[in-house]
Write a protein that holds these residues in place. Structure first.
Motif, PDB file in Angstrom:
ATOM      1  N   ASP A  23       1.204  -1.276  -0.307  1.00  0.00           N
ATOM      2  CA  ASP A  23       0.412   0.124  -0.202  1.00  0.00           C
ATOM      3  C   ASP A  23       0.857   1.780   0.276  1.00  0.00           C
ATOM      4  O   ASP A  23       2.053   1.402   0.296  1.00  0.00           O
ATOM      5  CB  ASP A  23      -0.903  -0.427   0.820  1.00  0.00           C
ATOM      6  N   THR A  24       0.253   2.311  -0.177  1.00  0.00           N
ATOM      7  CA  THR A  24       0.926   3.654  -0.134  1.00  0.00           C
ATOM      8  C   THR A  24       0.449   4.777   0.331  1.00  0.00           C
ATOM      9  O   THR A  24      -1.099   4.691   0.382  1.00  0.00           O
ATOM     10  CB  THR A  24       1.697   4.388  -1.589  1.00  0.00           C
ATOM     11  N   GLU A  25       0.577   5.914   1.247  1.00  0.00           N
ATOM     12  CA  GLU A  25       0.798   7.361   1.935  1.00  0.00           C
ATOM     13  C   GLU A  25       0.869   8.107   0.861  1.00  0.00           C
ATOM     14  O   GLU A  25       2.098   7.899   0.722  1.00  0.00           O
ATOM     15  CB  GLU A  25       0.666   6.946   3.416  1.00  0.00           C
ATOM     16  N   THR A  26       0.208   9.083   0.453  1.00  0.00           N
ATOM     17  CA  THR A  26       0.506  10.290  -0.691  1.00  0.00           C
ATOM     18  C   THR A  26       0.219  11.409   0.172  1.00  0.00           C
ATOM     19  O   THR A  26      -0.412  11.240   0.917  1.00  0.00           O
ATOM     20  CB  THR A  26       0.204   9.631  -1.769  1.00  0.00           C
ATOM     21  N   LEU A  36       4.737  10.755  -3.483  1.00  0.00           N
ATOM     22  CA  LEU A  36       5.099   9.629  -2.460  1.00  0.00           C
ATOM     23  C   LEU A  36       5.376   9.139  -1.088  1.00  0.00           C
ATOM     24  O   LEU A  36       6.406  10.166  -0.975  1.00  0.00           O
ATOM     25  CB  LEU A  36       5.443   7.824  -2.898  1.00  0.00           C
ATOM     26  N   LEU A  39       5.792   3.421   1.991  1.00  0.00           N
ATOM     27  CA  LEU A  39       5.336   2.357   1.019  1.00  0.00           C
ATOM     28  C   LEU A  39       5.422   1.772   2.091  1.00  0.00           C
ATOM     29  O   LEU A  39       6.064   1.216   3.088  1.00  0.00           O
ATOM     30  CB  LEU A  39       6.044   1.829  -0.071  1.00  0.00           C
ATOM     31  N   GLN A  40       4.240   0.592   2.433  1.00  0.00           N
ATOM     32  CA  GLN A  40       4.395  -0.046   3.481  1.00  0.00           C
ATOM     33  C   GLN A  40       3.890  -1.856   2.870  1.00  0.00           C
ATOM     34  O   GLN A  40       2.913  -1.980   1.621  1.00  0.00           O
ATOM     35  CB  GLN A  40       2.352   0.035   4.302  1.00  0.00           C
ATOM     36  N   LYS A  52      10.026   4.820   4.224  1.00  0.00           N
ATOM     37  CA  LYS A  52       9.236   6.814   4.895  1.00  0.00           C
ATOM     38  C   LYS A  52      10.598   6.772   3.525  1.00  0.00           C
ATOM     39  O   LYS A  52      11.902   6.945   4.055  1.00  0.00           O
ATOM     40  CB  LYS A  52       9.414   6.661   5.839  1.00  0.00           C
ATOM     41  N   TYR A  58      13.527   9.493  -4.348  1.00  0.00           N
ATOM     42  CA  TYR A  58      13.167   8.389  -5.002  1.00  0.00           C
ATOM     43  C   TYR A  58      14.102   7.032  -5.097  1.00  0.00           C
ATOM     44  O   TYR A  58      13.563   6.161  -6.035  1.00  0.00           O
ATOM     45  CB  TYR A  58      12.114   8.022  -5.283  1.00  0.00           C
ATOM     46  N   ASP A  82      -2.147   2.965  -6.093  1.00  0.00           N
ATOM     47  CA  ASP A  82      -0.684   2.292  -5.924  1.00  0.00           C
ATOM     48  C   ASP A  82       0.704   2.353  -7.096  1.00  0.00           C
ATOM     49  O   ASP A  82       1.068   2.898  -7.195  1.00  0.00           O
ATOM     50  CB  ASP A  82      -0.543   1.638  -4.654  1.00  0.00           C
ATOM     51  N   LEU A  86       3.842   4.798  -8.117  1.00  0.00           N
ATOM     52  CA  LEU A  86       4.925   3.488  -8.216  1.00  0.00           C
ATOM     53  C   LEU A  86       5.250   3.881  -9.033  1.00  0.00           C
ATOM     54  O   LEU A  86       6.784   3.688  -9.951  1.00  0.00           O
ATOM     55  CB  LEU A  86       5.007   2.494  -7.298  1.00  0.00           C
TER      56      LEU A  86
END
Length: 203
Positions: A23-26, A36, A39-40, A52, A58, A82, A86
């Motif tokens: 999963d991602t958090e943005t 971004l 990333l989990q 993180k 990146y 996601d 990515l």
């Protein structure tokens, strides 16, 4: 739940050992605009790795190698977003993919509720807490509540895949799901290139 926080990339000794949930958090919901932040990744044994990213740095070759590895299945919920994120930020074409949201829409036709919270409640009897969903993921220091929330978003995807896969097979729709999953990297590229809202299959 074992949570490991890494900065910039996965550790050199990381071993997937099978499928991984991702999963991602943005900073928002537009891949070209909103960066971004996190990333989990969860392995089948329940270990959760959080990567993180510092502001727009990146260079993550070990993570990119896992995401592109054809021998490692990547399980997402709403993979379309996601995978686009990515692709845009890490420059990686993620494959192979399994998406619990697409699977749910194909087989849970008795409802229009296909969010992760609804899925985990119905299929696993687990109540997810979503208070941190809209928090500032670009902060220099993430709170313990944010880290727990991020981990919970991938922790249950392996079991959800098992349940949904059995339902798809039961209803004779597993082949449709597989075809959709295979198209997702291209769908993500179309989103990034500007065809996010237009149905190119329409007349």
């Amino acid at each position: 739940m074992a949570i490991q926080l890494h900065h910039g990339d996965l550790p050199s000794d990381f071993v997937a050992g099978g499928p991984v949930a991702v999963d991602t958090e943005t900073m928002g919901l537009q891949p070209g605009r909103d960066r971004l932040c996190l990333l989990q990744l969860a392995t089948a044994d329940g270990s959760v790795h959080l990567v993180k990213f510092a502001n727009r740095h990146y260079d993550a070759p070990r993570l990119a190698a896992v995401l592109a590895d054809p021998a490692i299945l990547k399980i997402f919920h709403f993979a379309r977003f996601d995978v686009a994120v990515l692709h845009h930020f890490l420059g990686v074409r993620v494959a192979p993919i399994w998406c619990t949201k697409i699977a749910s829409k194909l087989v849970r036709t008795y409802t229009d509720r296909h969010g992760l919270k609804e899925l985990t409640r119905e299929l696993l009897g687990v109540e997810l807490q979503k208070q941190e969903q809209s928090s500032d993921w670009g902060a220099d220091q993430l709170s313990d509540a944010q880290l727990r929330y991020a981990a919970s978003d991938v922790l249950h995807l392996h079991r959800l895949k098992e349940r949904l896969e059995a339902m798809l097979e039961r209803e004779g729709r597993l082949h449709l799901a597989s075809a959709c999953f295979g198209f997702l990297p291209t769908r993500a590229e179309l989103d990034i290139a500007g065809w996010g809202e237009q149905d190119i299959f329409a007349h």
